[in-house]
Design a protein around this motif. Sequence first.
Motif, short mmCIF file in Angstrom:
data_model
loop_
_atom_site.label_atom_id
_atom_site.label_comp_id
_atom_site.label_asym_id
_atom_site.label_seq_id
_atom_site.Cartn_x
_atom_site.Cartn_y
_atom_site.Cartn_z
N UNK A 7 34.17 -12.68 37.64
CA UNK A 7 35.07 -11.87 38.47
C UNK A 7 34.32 -11.43 39.73
N UNK A 8 34.92 -11.68 40.88
CA UNK A 8 34.41 -11.10 42.12
C UNK A 8 35.12 -9.77 42.32
N UNK A 9 34.36 -8.69 42.29
CA UNK A 9 34.95 -7.36 42.37
C UNK A 9 35.30 -7.01 43.83
N UNK A 10 36.35 -6.23 44.02
CA UNK A 10 36.74 -5.84 45.39
C UNK A 10 35.87 -4.69 45.89
N UNK A 11 34.58 -4.85 45.73
CA UNK A 11 33.62 -3.81 46.11
C UNK A 11 32.57 -4.44 47.00
N UNK A 12 32.49 -3.98 48.23
CA UNK A 12 31.49 -4.47 49.17
C UNK A 12 30.43 -3.38 49.37
N UNK A 13 29.21 -3.73 49.05
CA UNK A 13 28.12 -2.77 49.13
C UNK A 13 27.40 -2.88 50.46
N UNK A 14 27.25 -1.75 51.11
CA UNK A 14 26.42 -1.68 52.31
C UNK A 14 25.10 -1.02 51.94
N UNK A 15 24.01 -1.63 52.38
CA UNK A 15 22.70 -1.09 52.04
C UNK A 15 22.07 -0.47 53.27
N UNK A 16 21.25 0.56 53.03
CA UNK A 16 20.69 1.33 54.13
C UNK A 16 19.33 1.88 53.73
N UNK A 17 18.63 2.42 54.71
CA UNK A 17 17.32 3.05 54.47
C UNK A 17 17.55 4.50 54.07
N UNK A 18 16.84 4.95 53.04
CA UNK A 18 16.97 6.33 52.56
C UNK A 18 15.73 7.14 52.92
#
Length: 282
Positions: free
Chosen positions: A230-241
């Motif tokens: 399953x490809x989930x309808x969730x797009x993750x954006x990654x960033x610096x913490x």
Amino acid sequence: MRLVPPLAALIAAFALAGMAGAAQAQSPTLNGQAMPEYAAPAPGVLAEIKARGKLVGGVEAQNPPFEYIENGKIVGFDIELSELFAAHLGVTFEPIDTAWSGVIPSLYVQKFDMIWSAMTITEPRKQAVTFSQPYASDQAEIIVRAGDTSIKTIEDLNGKTLATQLNSAAEHQAKEIIARYNLNTELKAFDHFDAAYLDLKNGNVDAVTSTKLNDRVLFEKMPGSFDVAVELPIFNYVAVATRKQDTDLSAAVDAFITELKTSGKLAELQTKWFGFAMVLPE
């Protein structure tokens, strides 16, 4: 002495209480747990980093191509970006390999200055750290053993065992999905995705939720072992913490990412490490 009228005193008291409440609300927390106390150095953490001549970054070196160990050295997309940022500051860069489950508390006890390690932006993490603008993106998905067709939709997870990584964005999202769809799904969280993949391969769990970029590397290492269910309808954006108190460092990181995007260097490095330039928010 001038006496404060009762109404004015009451208004002042409420104002002070509101200010105290706002300050308390801004205290860094993760999933309701307060982070270790930290006070930024008086001249700012950037001045401290420049004085020591070294920027230290917390990473989980088991996430290729973002960061991984090759010939005894931590390398990857995030490492190259961190090294460029350190050079921009006029210092060297040192990555510290750390357990992902405790990476944010480790930031607050000053084991490192920042987390530049493919950290997905989530609401719980926003309460704990300051995120830069996104510099990469990914999509969540569920994988199964090759040939297993029992899971084709999210609803098919009902009655199944789903594995993921402890304290990862995937775990947070899996909990949300299980609650939203009212699923009777057992969620097993491991310290690393590799352990979840191994449990899936050995038939101890029914599926693993991770991301496309993570799974692409897995499929290359173990061809024919897994399928995307399953490809989930969730797009993750990654960033610096960075720590919430280190506003000078967070501003410097954000400005540097803007510079990389504007110059085309960020897209160039994405293509180098992933084979394509990622779509990011404007």
